[in-house]
Enzyme design. Structure first.
Site, mmCIF file in Angstrom:
data_model
loop_
_atom_site.group_PDB
_atom_site.id
_atom_site.type_symbol
_atom_site.label_atom_id
_atom_site.label_comp_id
_atom_site.label_asym_id
_atom_site.label_seq_id
_atom_site.Cartn_x
_atom_site.Cartn_y
_atom_site.Cartn_z
ATOM 1 N N SER A 97 -9.689 -0.016 7.189
ATOM 2 C CA SER A 97 -9.154 0.092 5.828
ATOM 3 C C SER A 97 -8.458 -1.138 5.275
ATOM 4 O O SER A 97 -8.067 -1.135 4.111
ATOM 5 C CB SER A 97 -8.202 1.284 5.749
ATOM 6 O OG SER A 97 -8.928 2.473 5.941
ATOM 7 N N LYS A 148 0.860 -1.199 0.000
ATOM 8 C CA LYS A 148 0.000 0.000 0.000
ATOM 9 C C LYS A 148 0.891 1.242 0.000
ATOM 10 O O LYS A 148 1.880 1.318 0.747
ATOM 11 C CB LYS A 148 -0.886 -0.013 1.240
ATOM 12 C CG LYS A 148 -1.928 1.108 1.311
ATOM 13 C CD LYS A 148 -2.803 0.921 2.551
ATOM 14 C CE LYS A 148 -3.868 2.005 2.663
ATOM 15 N NZ LYS A 148 -4.676 1.844 3.887
ATOM 16 N N SER A 204 -9.584 2.325 2.962
ATOM 17 C CA SER A 204 -8.709 3.083 2.091
ATOM 18 C C SER A 204 -7.770 2.186 1.275
ATOM 19 O O SER A 204 -7.156 2.653 0.320
ATOM 20 C CB SER A 204 -7.868 4.074 2.882
ATOM 21 O OG SER A 204 -7.073 3.402 3.809
#
Lengths: 495, 98, 500
Positions: A177, A78, A153
């Protein structure tokens, strides 16, 4: 196809010499090239870097060095995790082009274990969002239905797994997330106990809530990854000094006989999609069949969790994001004084959601309002922790649907912040209390044929229970479905 | 009823060093008022006798030894700098007080 | 036309608040392992943490905590059983995170005091300065303001930032409002900072060099009519870089406030900048709105809860307090109060003690440092400690006087030579050929010559008029180029003339 295997299978093949790390990496880079035009999970694909890492692993294996179990297995990272020399944007224009001069501890550990970092995945800007639509670059598309969101997210990480672009991924979870994207993409995602994985190099959104965690297509893979990245880090003063809970052993154990499973009353009912609830309840039945006792528990203060979160997280982020001021790194726009340049840069560098939260957080911390807002939210946190403590005296793990709905359409909720915030209603309490949680696929909702997630929560430092119960349920459900859920996803890039 | 006025937002934007457009200020004023209404309910249960939690973990006294570790090279330190001069970060004229 | 200080104190009484920042002398920074060495090339002592790079996290320097507790104990403070770091949020380019990790409502030390003495015409006066709190924070980077005429921030075109200093541990010591100092406020302020400096130096926690910025003082001053209850509006003066400046700044602000109040106007609460050259203050840029720092507990750090036995260990390892040491010295050497005060004021006590340790008797040691050396220091307008003469030198000179190899007069020449950088005492004696003529036969020769030259004076002395010998002694001194011991000459002369 090799990329459809899971990480443990790939690791075995690598170890046996059936495939080299370079070949495996190439296969994944090719897969990314073939499908990411549609999925858009990646912000940056590090072709050269990944192949160089792979060559190194092959070399080390050849020379007889004893390697970690996951050596040579590829992973998607990420873009909120700092990686030296590789563009790290956190999904924001503010850091466009920034190449960090240092590695996060998570990346250092991945590199030491020989895990191949393929590239950086898309995310809601600075981890704020539940759909990855807040990325300043572009939205990511759910491989199950490209018109839908992959969650947020960490939508890029979850989508990359579901699209078979990588067998492993790293996400971060502040209010859900990792878990919510896992739920809506039919993958596995874990938020470890707070302090269980180092935050050094994790660009901070909400410091007392953020945690990096493992993402994969199945529970055992996630457990192996957890053992690579977890553990004490002296660079992170909030990291736990106790050893990592035995998560791999627990995942292999996969038994729930004699365990008490606590269903949280407040995390179901109204606001939860019927199909999601149905799959949740069926999963409970499976657990009961396996010998677990299902009990109901009440966590009455959980109804205040969302409100507390949307005061604490913006407050902390308003302070954490102050460093982005165009003076030392990141973009710089505008003319005039330092103040004018700062103001102009932050205006264009930050997106709508980020600005909204910064202003909200600034307000909640300001003199005269602190007690009513931030101060009160911190008290609610205590109450939520107490609810968990109390519930854990009645059950070994607590469960709920991970998210109230399946993946919604891109654009459907982007104009309604509160509707968007509600996506995290079941995941947020875990972060507030600092305990751990996992989402595993519970099946496809009948209304729309889209994945739903089953959330398991355990007490602080009891992460092994997540894997134990998760693995047990996974075996039962896979058996019921005949194959892992992702086999039912549409085939991408088919030529 | 708006809990947070346009002027309030403008003040907050100034504190947060974000130069917002008038349209943004208006938007935020109404959005934030709705959000604040929703989050204000924390006050319902935040009684005087409930202690606040600022750390989920009950740890104290995490210290490191007073030892030197390698620093970044100046090149690394300045690698992201929008502007530099004489191995220092170059920033526009500062108006504020030291 | 500025008021005279006398007029000011006739009508008003001052209230002081002193904030002192100390840079701790730890090897590494407060929250990271970067070096704290002074004078390194720019941005060579920085890392992701002290540069505030995205993702970086602080880790507390345990030695800094220890030093802060030591400071608190030396100032008679209570050590908080539980204290926390907090973020002080504001934007400024020299602060990489745009917040300072500091402490807010839970400082590590609180509620202490420091007794200071000042020497006045009315005798030695003692004041108790109450300490509100002692807390930890981190220093900022350094800015160079370029393009303007003065190098100061006003009028600069741009600035250059060096973050080597960012993150160095700072301790802030804050007094409670100090009342009752009346006309001695400037002296008391100076004495407080001086005493604080001595304590910090004796603890070994900082090199406390005001000129280098490792000890900084902000002086808050307000006035109220004598006998009034309510406190006046205060101003804060920064850039006070020496003990002398502390005194001057307080006096200057008192006069300025009085001037405003006399006109019936209100004093503005503001930050002012002290100017060394004029001894006055000018206003900083006035802020339209007060800054709201939005303090909240630092989530990246856990609380500090020092164990009682750790605190006791620190307490038992504290060195002798300067005030206790002074008392001990005063008693050992039997020094009168006024001389004690004079040594402290001239900041030569350490030197005197060192000189005594090297073998000189206390009286002579004192009289050299307070006498000749102080005189030469004043001539040059510098503090005595900055002169190139050491305790070693003085001890050497005193030893030579005691064994008769130097007279006081000759010794003064030697001391001046050392101060003029001509070398060490032995080198100067060698170079200049300074030598006491103590050889009796040589002296007798000179005596006979003098007697022969002034027979009538010699006759007077023979006749019992001893004072007349002075002229003859003077002649002998001249003859020996001042290198004779005058007392010896007198003795021999009188003997020679039948009066010894």
């Amino acid at each position: 196809m090799i990329y459809e295997k899971n990480a443990t299978e790939m690791a075995t093949a690598l170890e046996k010499g059936e495939i080299s790390a370079v070949e495996l990496t190439r296969a994944h880079l090719d897969r990314i090239a073939a499908v990411d035009g549609e999925v858009k999970a990646f912000l940056y694909v590090d072709n050269e870097g990944a192949l160089a890492q792979a060559r190194d692993v092959d070399q080390r294996r050849k020379s007889g060095e004893k390697l970690s179990p996951l050596a040579g297995v590829p992973l998607a990272l990420k873009d909120v995790m700092v990686q030296q020399g590789v563009p790290t944007t956190c999904g924001s224009k503010m850091l466009e082009g920034w190449r960090p001069p240092y590695d996060s501890t998570v990346v250092s550990r991945l590199k030491a274990a020989g895990v191949i970092i393929l590239g950086k995945t898309n995310m809601d800007e600075f981890a704020m969002g539940s759909s990855t639509e807040n990325s300043a670059y572009f939205p990511t598309h759910n491989p199950w239905d490209l018109t839908r969101i992959p969650g947020g997210s960490g939508g890029g990480s979850s989508a990359s797994l579901a699209a078979f672009e990588a067998p492993l991924a790293i996400g971060t979870d502040t209010g859900g997330s990792i878990r919510q994207p896992a739920a809506v993409t039919g993958t596995v995602g874990v938020k470890p106990t707070y302090g269980g994985v180092s935050r050094y190099g994790l660009v901070a959104f909400s410091s007392s809530l953020d945690q990096a965690g493992p993402c994969a297509r199945n529970v055992l893979d996630a457990a192996y990854l957890h053992e690579v990245i977890g553990g004490y880090d002296p660079m992170d003063s909030t990291s736990i000094s106790a050893p990592i809970p035995p998560v791999v052993a627990a995942a292999k154990n996969a038994s729930v006989k004699g365990m008490k499973i606590g269903v949280i009353k407040e995390l179901q009912g109204d606001g939860y999609q019927a199909g999601v609830l149905k799959r949740f309840n069926e999963s409970l039945e499976e657990l009961a069949k396996l010998g677990a006792e299902i009990v109901e528990v009440s966590c009455p203060n959980f109804e205040y969790a969302l409100a507390a979160y949307y005061l604490i997280a913006p407050s902390e982020c308003s302070s954490n994001l102050a460093r982005f001021d165009a003076m030392r790194y990141g973009i710089r726009v505008g003319e005039g004084s330092a103040e004018e340049v700062m103001n102009a840069t932050r205006e264009v560098g930050f997106g709508k959601e980020v600005k909204r939260r910064i202003i909200l957080g600034t307000y909640a911390l300001s003199s005269g309002y602190y007690d009513a807002y931030y101060g009160s939210a911190q008290k609610v946190r205590t109450l939520i922790s107490r609810d968990f403590e109390n519930a854990f005296t009645k059950a070994d793990v607590l469960v709920s649907p991970t998210a109230p709905t399946t993946a919604f359409k891109i654009g459907e909720k982007s104009n309604d912040p509160i509707a968007m915030y509600l996506n995290d209603i079941a995941t947020i309490p875990t972060n507030l209390a600092g305990v751990c949680g996992i989402s595993i696929p519970s099946g496809l909702a009948e209304e729309d044929g889209l994945p739903a997630g089953f959330q398991i929560m355990a007490g602080a430092m009891k992460d092994d229970r997540l894997y134990q119960v998760g693995a047990a349920l996974e075996v039962a459900l896979n058996s019921k479905w005949g194959a892992p859920i992702l086999s039912k996803a549409p085939k991408l890039g088919a030529k | 009823m708006s809990k947070i006025s346009r002027d309030d937002v403008a003040n907050l934007a100034r504190l947060a060093r974000i130069e917002m457009t008038p349209a943004e200020l208006d938007h935020l004023s109404s959005e934030l008022s709705v959000i604040l209404d929703a989050v204000a309910r924390v006050q319902e249960v935040a009684g005087k006798d409930v202690p606040p939690t600022s750390h989920p973990l009950p740890i104290t006294n995490v210290f490191r030894a007073d030892e030197n570790r390698p620093s970044l090279t100046p090149e690394q330190a300045l690698s992201g700098a929008p502007a530099q001069e004489e191995q220092r970060f170059k920033v526009p004229q500062i108006l504020g007080e030291e | 036309m500025a008021l005279s200080y006398e007029k000011v104190i006739e009508k008003y009484e001052p209230v002081l608040g002193l904030e002192v920042h100390v840079e701790l002398g730890t090897k590494s920074k407060m929250f990271c392992g970067c070096s704290t060495e002074f004078g390194a090339a720019p941005n060579t002592q920085v890392c992701p943490v002290c540069l505030g790079l995205p993702g970086a996290l602080p880790a507390v320097n345990g030695k800094a905590i220890e030093y802060t507790i030591a400071i608190g104990l030396a100032l008679n403070c209570s050590i908080a059983p539980f204290s926390r770091f907090a973020r002080k949020n504001y934007f400024y380019p020299d602060m990489p995170k745009n917040f300072q990790t500091s402490q807010y409502d839970e400082p590590i030390c609180f509620g202490g005091f420091l007794n200071v003495k000042i020497d006045t015409d009315e005798g030695v006066k003692e004041y108790r300065v109450e300490i509100e709190r002692v807390h930890m924070e981190e220093d900022t980077g350094k800015s160079l303001h370029m393009g303007g005429a003065t190098g100061r921030i006003h009028g600069a075109d741009y600035s250059l930032l060096d973050y080597n200093r960012a993150g160095i541990p700072l301790v802030e010591i804050v007094t409670k409002p100090l009342t009752g100092t009346e006309k001695y406020a400037p002296e008391v302020a100076r004495a407080y900072v001086s005493e604080l400096r001595d304590i910090l130096r004796s603890l070994g926690v900082s090199d406390v060099k005001m000129e280098q910025g490792s000890l900084r003082c902000d002086a808050n001053v307000s006035l109220r009519l004598i006998g009034a209850e309510k406190l006046g509006t205060r101003s804060e003066t920064k850039n006070v870089n020496s003990l002398r400046s502390v005194e001057r700044a307080v006096r200057s602000e008192m006069i300025r406030h009085a001037g405003i109040l006399d006109k019936g106007e209100r004093v503005i609460q503001e930050t002012r900048h002290f100017h060394e050259d004029t001894g006055e203050t000018t206003p900083g840029r006035s802020k339209e709105q007060a800054e709201d720092y939005r303090y909240f507990p630092e989530p990246d750090l856990v609380p500090v809860a020092p164990a009682a036995d750790w605190i006791e260990k620190i307490r038992s390892s504290l060195p002798e307090k300067p005030s206790v040491r002074r008392k001990r010295i005063q008693e050992e050497w039997q020094v009168p109060d006024k001389e004690m005060a004079a040594m402290i004021n001239a900041d030569v006590l350490d030197q005197v003690e060192e000189t005594v340790k090297l073998g000189a008797d206390p009286t002579r040691a004192r009289s050299w440092w307070l006498g000749e050396i102080a005189r030469l220091a004043n001539e040059r307008e510098v503090p005595a400690v900055s002169l190139p003469i050491t305790a070693n030198d003085v001890a050497e000179v005193v030893a030579l006087i005691v064994n008769g190899e130097l007279t006081d007069k000759l010794a003064r020449q030697v001391v001046e030579g050392v101060i003029n950088n001509e070398g060490r005492p032995s080198e100067i004696i060698e170079k200049r050929g300074i030598k006491v003529v103590s050889d009796d036969s040589a002296l007798l020769q000179a005596i006979e010559k003098a007697v022969a030259a002034q027979p009538d004076v010699a006759e007077k002395v023979r006749g019992g008029h001893i004072p007349a010998a002075g002229a003859l002694i003077g002649a002998v001194m001249k003859e020996t180029k001042g290198q004779a011991d005058a007392a010896k000459v007198r003795e021999l002369l009188l003997k020679h003339l039948g009066q010894g």
